[in-house]
Design an enzyme around this catalytic site. Structure first.
Site, short mmCIF file in Angstrom:
data_model
loop_
_atom_site.label_atom_id
_atom_site.label_comp_id
_atom_site.label_asym_id
_atom_site.label_seq_id
_atom_site.Cartn_x
_atom_site.Cartn_y
_atom_site.Cartn_z
N ASP A 298 -7.00 10.07 -4.16
CA ASP A 298 -6.19 8.91 -3.33
C ASP A 298 -4.91 8.77 -3.92
OD1 ASP A 298 -5.77 7.19 -1.40
OD2 ASP A 298 -7.03 6.08 -1.39
N ASN A 299 -3.92 8.19 -3.36
CA ASN A 299 -2.78 7.85 -3.97
C ASN A 299 -2.00 8.78 -4.76
OD1 ASN A 299 -2.73 5.12 -3.00
ND2 ASN A 299 -4.41 4.56 -4.18
N CYS B 17 0.86 -1.24 -0.05
CA CYS B 17 0.14 -0.05 0.08
C CYS B 17 0.90 1.28 -0.02
CB CYS B 17 -0.83 -0.02 1.23
SG CYS B 17 -1.98 1.52 0.97
N1 MTE Z 1 -12.31 -2.14 -5.54
C1 MTE Z 1 -11.31 -1.90 -4.72
N2 MTE Z 1 -9.95 -2.13 -4.98
C2 MTE Z 1 -9.07 -1.85 -4.28
C3 MTE Z 1 -9.19 -0.97 -3.37
C4 MTE Z 1 -10.52 -0.83 -2.82
O1 MTE Z 1 -10.83 -0.38 -1.52
N3 MTE Z 1 -11.42 -1.22 -3.44
N4 MTE Z 1 -8.29 -0.69 -2.43
C5 MTE Z 1 -6.78 -0.45 -3.05
C6 MTE Z 1 -5.69 -0.28 -2.30
S1 MTE Z 1 -5.29 1.15 -1.81
C7 MTE Z 1 -4.84 -1.35 -2.06
S2 MTE Z 1 -3.23 -0.96 -1.33
C8 MTE Z 1 -5.05 -2.72 -2.61
C9 MTE Z 1 -4.87 -3.76 -1.49
O2 MTE Z 1 -5.18 -4.97 -1.78
P1 MTE Z 1 -5.29 -6.14 -0.51
O3 MTE Z 1 -6.52 -5.63 0.37
O4 MTE Z 1 -5.70 -7.32 -1.33
O5 MTE Z 1 -3.98 -6.03 0.18
O6 MTE Z 1 -6.11 -2.74 -3.10
C10 MTE Z 1 -6.42 -1.77 -3.97
N5 MTE Z 1 -7.65 -2.14 -4.72
MO MO Z 2 -3.36 1.41 -0.74
#
Ligand code: MTE
Ligand code: MO
Length: 875
Positions: A283-284, A151
């Protein structure tokens, strides 16, 4: 090799469906002869039952591992494993310890529906494609490959120690690795045939979030490049993805931040521009360091600047052993200790060196690095129904593990142990932190401090995840050190002035001079009642009995505090004037054993149960709720939505009453002081599942410094929690003209409601209750004062409530800076206006809420007009 699916514990029928999925070719061992042993897949014991804490959340269908550390309260689920537990699993992480980042609730997908899960590829492509997961497995080559996800917020707690960011506090375990099985993204895109102008691949997930679904994009030419390794995956370490990790289908985008790996994937759109999804923009990102939370909120342009979007990870490392608070006996001073940790980089770049220093970075030595990922390069085989062949590829998509022997004697003579990594492009971790609003991509040197205690050494990591206390950063900051002085806050030269500044806040004395009376827990418990309540602030005991009747917050707020430690809310809510009144109510000092008892929790008869409660608020206990929505309603006002514990829960707030919100003060030196203010939610008291609070934000301007609570609420990140307690207030409207004021019932035929600015919120609540009940014949006249048209809050809601109720309701707006053509009144609310619009009458009650100056002047005018204090209520 065992069929991995059978380890899953699904029913037989489901298994059969499941097995229809990937055509599993025979396992080929032909190229394996000279392959080294592959890294061990950690034994996985899939959680099968839903934890109690999750039962009352929308994720009640998701079994989870209790070892995971929750970073955003109970829900949504954002977790990391304890750092040592993660590291001890080895190169690969089991799905149950794999970090989770969920922006909202996990979509529920039944096992029997998995094969028919549908997703599409559309947009700028010659051949749009709609596929089910079954077709994806049948029509495309399956591959298996180890990938580390990280993350972008990994190690963010360190940023939050320096200055609170808009993100929650990851420790150093927001990183995990698994063998993913699925289809190469490039294969699908080749079939779809992107058109000439196509440059980006947008993805969307099925999760329903406050700002739409989760979505983001990656560059098309990277997605087409097999060296970039992007894939759509349906298995993790050989088993179907778990719900938290995207069951049944997700993107896996190696070498880039985890945020690009969209889970619960439903839609892929090939576009000319990057994704315009809310989460892609807000975000990000790493905004420039001088953009602070307030500025960023008012500057959509900065967010939309694609140059600040994060794609490739940056080089990073952390030490795992020695662990935080680990002890090494000095009797072994002639031996050595193996320091161990991890490192990773982005974009497929290899970590090419890891260096340690025991002299604050003056000299460095090389650590040994193990690259377990390389062991997969020498082999070609089928694994979990996918072809594993990385021999042709140069890129490194996984973390590596490093170690170094250091003599214990040397550790004993050092003050700290620092690690940094460098990657293939010679990028090395920086010494100093690059702070930014979202606190992402934090990668300064990872420093552990060493302390000699008696005959052992003990170690301190920079932080501990979530709200867990501990770590040298917190300690240094508390002692007044400046974490950004380039020396980790250690004293350099003459910093005495800095120190004095933080110590020089004058405190109001709240104790009675000369009073020496120790109060035991039994004595305190005797006053845990409504008639003679005692409460505790900062270890001192006060009697609330004599001022219950006159307490501006109503008697209930004192009764609620009876017998419990109310330090946070007392200190947060009361003015210096109120505090100065306290010595006369002071009855003694709580004994230290009594203090331990009460700070360890409420008396057992009020402890919360795990049963889902029908109403959220508890007058005697803080209950936390995550922020799930933020909506600007004017330039300085937002509506914050918090999620209650379950979808059928109501707030439990009588009409006319308020609640308290408590937040950590991000600006306090320790970051642990609490801010408490009372608010009246604007969501209806019968609303289920959520609570909306309208807040006017007083933020810093060039000339003035804003309100602490405003700033704290403003920088509260999505998913972060606030604490709530209540109800409080001495007024309650029970309907049909029936009011209760300080416990006494009264009947009114008319309300004169006077509000200014955000003072409309408690007034609005009562007004709505009257208007929504057609049988309620109480008349309401609202006099609402503001500066400009834009400042009028809830205007449409007020008008909507009035519709069809003109016979018993009236809303009059007055503006001090009215625009040309304004049809309402002009000027401040004053006696004249009151006299004209609120006829004095024995059956009328005046409700007032606004700034203190307005309340005072209106009060004076009303008195002059002959109103009785009994008829006037200040919220
Ligand atoms: N649909 C969806 N995909 C997502 C997210 C989410 O909240 N919803 N979070 C993202 C973020 S910020 C991260 S760091 C990763 C985390 O994947 P994990 O929960 O399988 O470790 O998924 C990504 N994909
Ligand atoms: Mo993330």
């Amino acid at each position: 090799m065992e069929d991995p699916i059978t380890q899953d514990g699904h029913s037989k029928a489901v298994l059969e469906k499941h097995q229809e999925l990937p055509p599993t070719p025979p396992i080929s061992d032909s190229c394996d002869e000279d392959a080294e042993e592959l890294p061990v897949v950690p034994a996985s014991s899939r959680p099968t039952v839903t934890l109690d804490v999750d039962k009352k959340t929308p994720d009640s269908h998701v079994p989870r591992d209790p070892r995971l550390i929750r970073l955003t309260g109970v829900h949504p689920f954002n977790v990391e494993a304890p750092l040592s537990a993660l590291f001890n699993e080895g190169f690969l992480t089991s799905p149950e310890l794999f970090y989770v980042r969920n922006h909202g609730a996990v979509p529920e997908v039944l096992d029997e529906d998995i094969p028919e899960w549908e997703f599409s590829i559309e947009g700028l492509v010659k051949h749009p494609i709609k596929l089910t997961l079954r077709q994806l497995c049948e029509q495309y080559e399956q591959i298996t490959c180890p990938v580390t996800l990280v993350c972008a917020g990994n190690r963010r707690k360190e940023q939050n120690q320096v200055r609170k960011t808009k993100g929650f506090s990851w420790g150093a375990a927001g990183v995990s690795t698994a063998l993913f099985t699925g289809v190469a993204f490039s294969e699908l895109l080749k079939k779809a045939r992107p058109l000439r102008k196509a440059r980006y691949v947008c993805m969307e997930g099925a999760d329903k979030l406050p700002n739409g679904c989760y979505g983001t994009s990656v560059k098309l030419n990277w997605a087409m490049d097999p060296n970039r390794g992007m894939m759509l995956a349906h298995k993790m370490n050989g088993s179907m993805l778990t719900p938290d990790h995207g069951k049944p289908l997700r993107a896996v985008i190696p070498g880039q931040i985890g945020g690009r790996s969209v889970k619960w994937l439903t839609k892929i759109t090939v576009t000319a521009a990057p994704s315009d999804n809310w989460y892609h923009i807000y975000d990000n990102r790493v905004l420039p360091t001088m953009v602070d939370p307030e500025q960023s909120a008012n500057d959509p342009g900065t967010w939309a600047d694609e140059r600040y979007a994060i794609y490739d990870l940056s080089v990073n490392s952390a030490t795992v052993y020695p662990a935080h608070e680990e002890q090494i006996s000095l009797s072994k001073a002639d031996q050595s200790y193996t320091v161990r940790g991890y490192a990773y980089s982005g974009g497929g770049r290899r970590v090419t060196r890891v260096e340690l220093s025991v002299d604050k970075g003056r000299t460095w030595r090389l650590a040994n690095i193990d690259y377990p990922e390389d062991r997969y390069r020498d082999t070609e085989r089928y694994l979990y129904g996918g072809r594993l062949d990385m021999s042709w590829r140069e890129s490194c998509f996984c973390w590596c593990q490093w170690s170094m022997e250091v003599s214990i004697a040397e550790l004993a003579s050092a003050n700290d142990l620092i690690v940094r990594a460098m990657d293939e492009s010679m990028c090395v971790q920086p010494k100093d932190m690059y702070w930014s609003v979202l606190g992402m991509m934090n990668n300064p040197w990872f420093r552990i401090t060493i302390h000699k205690q008696g005959n052992h050494l003990s170690f301190e990591h920079p932080t501990q995840p979530a709200l867990q206390p501990g770590g040298w950063m917190e300690r240094v900051k508390k002692a007044g050190g400046n974490l950004t002085n380039g020396q980790w806050g250690e004293r350099i030269g003459n910093e005495d002035e800095d120190l004095q500044e933080s110590a020089a806040v004058p405190e109001v004395v709240m104790t009675k001079e000369g009073l020496k009376n120790e109060i035991s827990i039994d004595e305190l418990r005797k006053h845990d009642n409504e008639t003679d309540p005692w409460f505790v602030v900062n270890g001192e005991v006060y009697s609330g009995t004599s001022f219950m009747k006159d307490h501006p917050g109503g008697a209930q707020s004192i009764i609620s505090a009876a017998g419990v430690d109310s330090s946070d809310e007392f200190m947060g809510i009361h003015s210096e004037t109120a505090k100065a009144m306290m010595p006369s109510y002071h009855v003694g000092t709580l004994s230290s054993s009594a203090m331990t008892t009460i700070t360890n929790g409420p008396p057992s008869n009020t402890s919360p149960t795990d049963e889902p409660r029908p109403t959220f608020l508890n007058p005697r206990q803080w209950c936390s709720a995550p922020l799930t929505g933020k909506r600007a309603v004017s330039s300085d006002t937002v509506i914050l939505t918090f999620q209650l514990q379950h979808s059928a829960q109501t707030l439990g707030l009588p009409v006319g009453q308020h609640l308290m919100i408590r937040l950590k003060d991000p600006s306090s030196p320790s970051g642990r002081d609490a801010l408490v203010r009372s608010y009246t939610p604007i969501s209806s008291t019968t609303k289920q599942g959520h609570l909306d609070v309208l807040v006017k934000l007083y933020l810093d301007t060039a000339a003035t410094s804003g309100g602490k609570m405003s700033k704290a609420l403003h920088s509260l990140a999505m998913g972060a929690t606030a604490d709530f307690k209540g109800p409080i207030g001495k007024f309650e409207y029970q309907g049909q003209g029936r009011c209760v004021v300080s416990g006494r019932e009264r009947h009114v035929k008319q309300f004169a409601m006077i509000a200014a600015g955000s003072g409309i919120t408690p007034i609005f609540q009562v007004f709505r209750a009257v208007m929504q009940d057609r049988g309620d014949r109480t008349r309401c006249t609202v006099l609402n004062g503001n500066r400009m048209v834009e400042d009028i809050l809830c205007r449409e809601d007020l008008e909507a409530l009035l519709e069809g109720n003109e016979d018993r309701g009236e809303v009059i707006h007055t503006l001090t800076k009215a625009p040309y053509g304004w049809k309402g009144l002009v000027g401040r609310i004053n006696g004249e206006l009151m006299e004209k619009h609120c006829k004095r009458d024995r059956d009328t009650m005046v409700l007032i809420c606004g700034p203190e100056a307005l309340e005072k002047s209106v009060h004076k005018a009303l008195k002059e007009q002959g109103w009785d204090d009994e008829q006037i209520l200040f919220f």
